[in-house]
Write a protein that holds these residues in place. Structure first.
Motif, mmCIF file in Angstrom:
data_model
loop_
_atom_site.group_PDB
_atom_site.id
_atom_site.type_symbol
_atom_site.label_atom_id
_atom_site.label_comp_id
_atom_site.label_asym_id
_atom_site.label_seq_id
_atom_site.Cartn_x
_atom_site.Cartn_y
_atom_site.Cartn_z
ATOM 1 N N THR A 242 0.841 -1.188 0.000
ATOM 2 C CA THR A 242 0.000 0.000 0.000
ATOM 3 C C THR A 242 0.878 1.240 0.000
ATOM 4 O OG1 THR A 242 -1.903 1.081 1.044
ATOM 5 C CG2 THR A 242 -0.317 0.052 2.529
ATOM 6 N N VAL A 243 0.376 2.310 -0.597
ATOM 7 C CA VAL A 243 1.108 3.565 -0.736
ATOM 8 C C VAL A 243 0.233 4.698 -0.216
ATOM 9 C CG1 VAL A 243 2.086 5.210 -2.390
ATOM 10 C CG2 VAL A 243 2.403 2.744 -2.742
ATOM 11 N N ILE A 244 0.823 5.538 0.643
ATOM 12 C CA ILE A 244 0.150 6.767 1.080
ATOM 13 C C ILE A 244 0.782 7.924 0.318
ATOM 14 C CG2 ILE A 244 -0.142 8.425 2.965
ATOM 15 C CD1 ILE A 244 -0.321 6.111 4.909
ATOM 16 N N VAL A 245 -0.062 8.695 -0.363
ATOM 17 C CA VAL A 245 0.374 9.929 -1.001
ATOM 18 C C VAL A 245 -0.025 11.054 -0.049
ATOM 19 C CG1 VAL A 245 0.247 11.396 -3.034
ATOM 20 C CG2 VAL A 245 0.001 8.911 -3.290
ATOM 21 N N ASN B 184 5.905 -1.506 4.891
ATOM 22 C CA ASN B 184 5.323 -2.481 3.964
ATOM 23 C C ASN B 184 4.887 -1.898 2.629
ATOM 24 O OD1 ASN B 184 5.298 -4.815 5.802
ATOM 25 N ND2 ASN B 184 3.951 -3.507 7.002
ATOM 26 N N GLY B 185 5.243 -0.679 2.359
ATOM 27 C CA GLY B 185 4.828 -0.023 1.119
ATOM 28 C C GLY B 185 5.651 1.218 0.917
ATOM 29 N N ALA B 186 4.972 2.363 0.808
ATOM 30 C CA ALA B 186 5.712 3.613 0.597
ATOM 31 C C ALA B 186 4.885 4.816 1.022
ATOM 32 C CB ALA B 186 6.082 3.760 -0.876
ATOM 33 N N LEU B 187 5.592 5.838 1.483
ATOM 34 C CA LEU B 187 5.022 7.162 1.707
ATOM 35 C C LEU B 187 5.588 8.052 0.619
ATOM 36 C CD1 LEU B 187 5.591 7.563 5.562
ATOM 37 C CD2 LEU B 187 3.509 6.821 4.407
ATOM 38 N N ILE B 188 4.712 8.796 -0.053
ATOM 39 C CA ILE B 188 5.135 9.638 -1.170
ATOM 40 C C ILE B 188 4.609 11.052 -0.955
ATOM 41 C CG2 ILE B 188 4.860 10.040 -3.654
ATOM 42 C CD1 ILE B 188 4.541 7.034 -3.997
ATOM 43 N N SER B 189 5.431 12.036 -1.304
ATOM 44 C CA SER B 189 4.995 13.425 -1.265
ATOM 45 C C SER B 189 5.778 14.215 -2.300
ATOM 46 C CB SER B 189 5.230 14.038 0.112
ATOM 47 O OG SER B 189 4.894 15.408 0.090
ATOM 48 N N GLU B 190 5.115 15.158 -2.934
ATOM 49 C CA GLU B 190 5.821 16.055 -3.844
ATOM 50 C C GLU B 190 6.201 17.368 -3.165
ATOM 51 O OE1 GLU B 190 3.738 18.097 -7.075
ATOM 52 O OE2 GLU B 190 1.864 17.376 -6.202
ATOM 53 N N PHE B 191 5.820 17.496 -1.885
ATOM 54 C CA PHE B 191 6.074 18.724 -1.149
ATOM 55 C C PHE B 191 7.425 18.662 -0.437
ATOM 56 C CE2 PHE B 191 1.445 18.129 -1.364
ATOM 57 C CZ PHE B 191 1.119 19.271 -2.087
#
Length: 169
Positions: free
Chosen positions: A52-55, A78-85
């Protein structure tokens, strides 16, 4: 998978169950990590031992939404945390709609669990359609305000989900 922060009991079960079944089938669940529908979607994927991925709608080092700190920690493992900030950027009412376009862009399709007429889930669904992605919706009772936006998406061509197999088709 997207849904409102104030989600119905049915919506909670639907987000969790659908995410669980999709994750068990090898799908990666992408959502925004917010309270409500997003939380249940991520939890279903984690329970299934899926990805699972949290944006994020803030910087990756920002502690926004302390109620979901444990969820973010588990998703990071177990997945990824993503941010463009920038790393410590604050969440604002403007950053969440921006984040929603990334949620849909990372996904083959967007599932709307439930959406009122002003739900942020509708922003994600609009981005998905503009990006050429499928938009799936769980139909809701026409007389319930929490489904006005969902049912409008169906009227406008979104694909109804009556069973998880509707996504595989």
């Amino acid at each position: 998978i997207v849904g409102p922060r104030k989600i119905s009991d049915f919506g909670k079960k639907a987000a969790f169950s659908l995410s669980f079944r999709l994750a068990k089938s090898g799908f990666c669940i992408v959502s925004g990590g917010a309270l409500g529908g997003d939380t249940y979607a991520h939890a279903g994927a984690i329970k299934a031992k899926g990805k699972t991925v949290i944006v994020l709608g803030c910087g990756i080092l920002n502690d926004y939404l302390p109620q979901n700190k444990a969820l973010r920690r588990e998703v990071a493992i177990n997945g990824a945390l993503i941010s463009e900030f920038p790393p410590r950027a604050d969440a604002t009412k403007f950053t969440f709609p921006i984040r929603n376009r990334i949620v849909s862009a990372l996904s083959l399709g967007t599932v709307v669990i439930e959406a009122s007429s002003k739900s942020g889930a509708l922003i994600t669904a609009r981005h998905a359609a503009e990006q050429g992605r499928d938009v799936f919706v769980i139909p809701g009772q026409p007389d319930k305000k929490e489904y006005i936006g969902s049912n409008a998406l169906l009227r406008d061509g979104a694909k109804p989900i009556l069973d998880v197999s509707d996504i595989f088709g």
